[in-house]
Scaffold this motif. Structure first.
Motif, PDB file in Angstrom:
ATOM      1  N   ARG A 112      25.258 -16.721  -9.358  1.00 54.63           N
ATOM      2  CA  ARG A 112      26.423 -16.147  -8.676  1.00 54.63           C
ATOM      3  C   ARG A 112      26.608 -14.691  -9.090  1.00 54.63           C
ATOM      4  NH1 ARG A 112      26.286 -18.211  -4.650  1.00 54.63           N
ATOM      5  NH2 ARG A 112      24.366 -19.185  -5.355  1.00 54.63           N
ATOM      6  N   CYS A 113      26.364 -14.401 -10.385  1.00 55.05           N
ATOM      7  CA  CYS A 113      26.475 -13.027 -10.882  1.00 55.05           C
ATOM      8  C   CYS A 113      25.479 -12.122 -10.162  1.00 55.05           C
ATOM      9  CB  CYS A 113      26.225 -12.979 -12.386  1.00 55.05           C
ATOM     10  SG  CYS A 113      27.475 -13.798 -13.393  1.00 55.05           S
ATOM     11  N   TYR A 114      24.258 -12.607 -10.037  1.00 53.71           N
ATOM     12  CA  TYR A 114      23.204 -11.816  -9.395  1.00 53.71           C
ATOM     13  C   TYR A 114      23.565 -11.497  -7.943  1.00 53.71           C
ATOM     14  CZ  TYR A 114      18.729 -10.867  -7.067  1.00 53.71           C
ATOM     15  OH  TYR A 114      17.736 -10.318  -6.301  1.00 53.71           O
ATOM     16  N   TRP A 115      23.957 -12.515  -7.183  1.00 53.13           N
ATOM     17  CA  TRP A 115      24.208 -12.309  -5.764  1.00 53.13           C
ATOM     18  C   TRP A 115      25.474 -11.497  -5.523  1.00 53.13           C
ATOM     19  CZ3 TRP A 115      20.456 -12.534  -2.633  1.00 53.13           C
ATOM     20  CH2 TRP A 115      19.403 -13.411  -2.849  1.00 53.13           C
ATOM     21  N   ALA A 116      26.476 -11.674  -6.357  1.00 52.14           N
ATOM     22  CA  ALA A 116      27.684 -10.856  -6.208  1.00 52.14           C
ATOM     23  C   ALA A 116      27.359  -9.381  -6.441  1.00 52.14           C
ATOM     24  CB  ALA A 116      28.757 -11.319  -7.189  1.00 52.14           C
ATOM     25  N   ALA A 117      26.564  -9.109  -7.461  1.00 50.63           N
ATOM     26  CA  ALA A 117      26.184  -7.726  -7.770  1.00 50.63           C
ATOM     27  C   ALA A 117      25.316  -7.145  -6.659  1.00 50.63           C
ATOM     28  CB  ALA A 117      25.450  -7.677  -9.102  1.00 50.63           C
ATOM     29  N   LYS A 118      24.380  -7.919  -6.170  1.00 51.72           N
ATOM     30  CA  LYS A 118      23.463  -7.422  -5.129  1.00 51.72           C
ATOM     31  C   LYS A 118      24.200  -7.181  -3.816  1.00 51.72           C
ATOM     32  CE  LYS A 118      18.925  -8.202  -3.080  1.00 51.72           C
ATOM     33  NZ  LYS A 118      17.689  -9.017  -3.103  1.00 51.72           N
ATOM     34  N   ASP A 119      25.059  -8.108  -3.423  1.00 59.14           N
ATOM     35  CA  ASP A 119      25.793  -7.951  -2.167  1.00 59.14           C
ATOM     36  C   ASP A 119      26.717  -6.734  -2.202  1.00 59.14           C
ATOM     37  OD1 ASP A 119      24.533 -10.177  -1.195  1.00 59.14           O
ATOM     38  OD2 ASP A 119      26.206 -11.547  -1.586  1.00 59.14           O
ATOM     39  N   LEU A 120      27.358  -6.508  -3.340  1.00 56.39           N
ATOM     40  CA  LEU A 120      28.236  -5.345  -3.451  1.00 56.39           C
ATOM     41  C   LEU A 120      27.438  -4.050  -3.436  1.00 56.39           C
ATOM     42  CD1 LEU A 120      31.025  -6.383  -5.979  1.00 56.39           C
ATOM     43  CD2 LEU A 120      31.297  -5.736  -3.588  1.00 56.39           C
ATOM     44  N   SER A 121      26.236  -4.100  -3.973  1.00 59.16           N
ATOM     45  CA  SER A 121      25.397  -2.907  -3.976  1.00 59.16           C
ATOM     46  C   SER A 121      25.027  -2.482  -2.561  1.00 59.16           C
ATOM     47  CB  SER A 121      24.124  -3.153  -4.803  1.00 59.16           C
ATOM     48  OG  SER A 121      24.440  -3.389  -6.151  1.00 59.16           O
ATOM     49  N   LYS A 122      24.906  -3.441  -1.651  1.00 61.77           N
ATOM     50  CA  LYS A 122      24.606  -3.121  -0.259  1.00 61.77           C
ATOM     51  C   LYS A 122      25.774  -2.361   0.374  1.00 61.77           C
ATOM     52  CE  LYS A 122      21.708  -7.232   0.408  1.00 61.77           C
ATOM     53  NZ  LYS A 122      21.575  -8.528   1.139  1.00 61.77           N
ATOM     54  N   GLU A 123      26.992  -2.767  -0.006  1.00 64.23           N
ATOM     55  CA  GLU A 123      28.177  -2.136   0.560  1.00 64.23           C
ATOM     56  C   GLU A 123      28.467  -0.783  -0.089  1.00 64.23           C
ATOM     57  OE1 GLU A 123      31.464  -4.738   0.108  1.00 64.23           O
ATOM     58  OE2 GLU A 123      30.445  -6.478   0.951  1.00 64.23           O
ATOM     59  N   ARG A 124      28.162  -0.700  -1.369  1.00 65.74           N
ATOM     60  CA  ARG A 124      28.588   0.473  -2.122  1.00 65.74           C
ATOM     61  C   ARG A 124      27.401   1.336  -2.520  1.00 65.74           C
ATOM     62  NH1 ARG A 124      33.845  -0.691  -5.510  1.00 65.74           N
ATOM     63  NH2 ARG A 124      35.038  -1.871  -3.975  1.00 65.74           N
ATOM     64  N   ASN A 125      27.064   1.307  -3.787  1.00 66.87           N
ATOM     65  CA  ASN A 125      26.030   2.200  -4.309  1.00 66.87           C
ATOM     66  C   ASN A 125      24.937   1.374  -4.949  1.00 66.87           C
ATOM     67  OD1 ASN A 125      24.490   4.151  -5.501  1.00 66.87           O
ATOM     68  ND2 ASN A 125      26.101   4.966  -6.821  1.00 66.87           N
TER      69      ASN A 125
END
Length: 547
Positions: A112-125
């Motif tokens: 869950r940590c991995y996917w939350a970080a990756k998905d937010l990276s697509k939206e942000r930086n």
């Protein structure tokens, strides 16, 4: 190498965990293979053992565990264990079962940590992916935070995976928006022990670990003054990144302090001056190691405090015992065990060959803790006579130990071999090598310098003489003198160890002897014997053995 992700497609793929055993006992680590970053799952043996234990002993858990699609149900099982208010522990369960339950959950939530970080990276930086991942993992690997999160979970609203994903996403956004998280704060706050542990898992070995730890010491001092305590920084704001001046100043401090006796041996043995870039690269490696290793993130709490909700850091200080094996020059463990047995046999024989008065004094002094004055009063002797008896007896026993270990025959070759092979990377847990490191720190400047050049940089005598502006014979003399000093200091240390070993051996010998005598004493079943009765029985036993 400084690891960095610059594009979203450069974020490594997270491998799937193939079964429930892996889903609840592994954590993410970054690895660098052929200059390509990848993510891997690393096992935690303690969690694997606990899963197999519950599979064997707990029927409900076993039924869930055998179905690979029951990960969510297993997570809910560990949530119930963590929240078990009765705190009853079965006779087969580990005493720290609640702490282990939280660790199983944290392991499960790694994905869950991995996917939350990756998905937010697509939206942000995309450059913030690593920071986002670390923010998420810091949350789930803190039992206090995880408990607070799970208390609010309502299984009727969503499954636990969806709930945790939403919590992590919101937490990362909040932390990033208010600039609360700083990878530099993570580097500053972690202890040396945690950092060393993380560096080892990250693949860093000695002597580089010692160099990095020494570098961080001075980086922290510079960073604290220039950035954290800077009057221009607003309290509560994010710890900003250091600049080139901070790294340059850290390198200056490192180079100035590395030649002092207080510096770690590995640092002194490496004569190369570090640069600002080297300090920066080392600090980046530290951050990567800490971010990728959850054991360094996970706080260590005592079980009682954990259950009561008031967490306290557990003391990890361990006192090492002096062992006979550490005195032996051999590296073969079977031979070491033989020497230990030989020492027991010879010391016992030496004791039994002493006169009765000497044996009584040793018995009372080591077996029952009498001091010299008490012995003098009890036996009607002068205290000086008691002292002579003790000295003479212990010397006789020490000579017996020396005949076994024979340090005078192997110390010279041991020191020479150690300087040639292990000067750069001594094993500090080894008593002999630790003694040699300590002895080097106490050498004069000339001796330390010539050892560093000859064994550290492996320069020959001619080059050393040229560099120091002196004659070849003078350099040969200095090297020989330094080796001789190390040999003398090691011999003194070995004598101290033998004395400590003998004192502990005598105490244990008389305790064991007392157990043997009392085992066959009929009065023991009617109540504990008094001190004088115990002394009398042992004195009679020793007298019978003598005659």
């Amino acid at each position: 190498m400084v690891l960095n992700f610059t594009k979203i497609n450069s974020i490594p793929v997270l491998p799937k965990r193939r079964d429930n055993l892996n889903k609840f006992s592994t954590y993410i680590v970054l690895s660098d293979q052929n200059n390509q970053l990848s993510l891997q799952w690393k096992h935690q043996p303690s969690l694997q053992r606990n899963l197999k234990l519950y599979e064997e002993k707990h029927q409900e858990f076993s039924n869930l565990f055998c179905h690979q699609d029951k990960g969510i149900d297993i997570a809910n099982f560990w949530r119930k264990v963590a929240f078990d208010e009765s705190q009853l522990i079965g006779n087969w369960e580990p005493s720290n079962k609640i702490q282990l339950a939280y660790e199983h959950l944290a392991s499960y939530f790694e994905e869950r940590c991995y996917w939350a970080a990756k998905d937010l990276s697509k939206e942000r930086n995309a450059n913030s992916w690593e920071e986002y991942l670390c923010i998420a993992r810091l949350l789930v690997y803190n039992p206090l935070n995880l408990k607070e999160i799970l208390v609010k979970y309502n299984y009727k609203s969503a499954n636990i995976d969806t709930y945790i994903s939403n919590v992590l996403t919101n937490h990362i956004k909040f932390s990033a928006d208010v600039s609360r998280f700083s990878r530099w704060r993570l580097l500053y706050k972690k202890s040396d022990k945690e950092l060393i542990e993380a560096l080892k898992v990250f693949g860093i070995i000695e002597p580089e670990i010692s160099l990095i730890i020494f570098a961080r010491k001075y980086f922290k001092q510079v960073y604290l003054i220039n950035k954290v305590k800077n009057p221009a920084r607003i309290t509560g704001k994010k710890w900003i990144a250091p600049d080139e001046e901070d790294f340059s100043k850290s390198a200056q401090c490192y180079n100035a302090e590395k030649v002092l006796p207080t510096a770690p041996h590995e640092v002194f043995a490496n004569s190369t001056k570090v640069t600002a870039k080297q300090i920066k690269d080392w600090m980046e490696i530290c951050i990567k190691a800490l971010e990728s290793y959850p054991i360094s993130i996970l706080p260590k709490f005592s079980l009682d405090a954990f259950q009561s909700g008031e967490f306290e850091v557990k003391s990890e200080l361990q006192v090492s015992e002096i062992e006979w094996e550490k005195i032996s020059s051999t590296e073969d463990t079977r031979e070491q065990g033989f020497l230990a047995n030989q020492a027991n046999s010879i010391l016992s024989e030496q004791l039994q060959s002493m006169k009765l008065d000497a044996q009584k004094i040793l018995l009372l002094y080591y077996g029952f803790g009498f001091n010299q004055k008490q012995l003098a009063d009890r036996l009607g002797m002068n205290q000086s006579t008691i002292s002579r008896y003790l000295t003479k007896s212990t010397i006789k026993l020490l000579e017996a130990i020396a005949r076994i270990s024979q340090p005078q025959q192997w110390v010279k070759q041991y020191v020479k071999r150690w300087l040639e092979n292990d000067y750069h990377t001594p094993v500090h847990s080894d008593l002999i090598q630790a003694a040699l490191v300590s002895a080097i720190k106490k050498l004069g400047n000339e001796e330390r310098e010539v050892l560093q050049l000859y064994y550290g940089e492996q320069m020959d005598e001619i080059k050393i003489a040229s560099q120091l502006g002196t004659g070849l014979s003078e350099i040969v003399t200095r090297v020989t003198k330094a080796r001789n000093i190390l040999q003398e200091k090691l011999m003194k240390e070995i004598n101290i160890w033998m004395k400590e070993y003998l004192e502990k051996w005598l105490v244990n010998y008389y305790k064991s002897l007392l157990k043997v005598v009392l085992k066959n004493e009929p009065k023991l079943g009617k109540g504990e014997l008094k001190l004088e009765e115990k002394i009398y029985l042992l004195e009679i036993y020793i007298q019978n053995q003598l005659y």
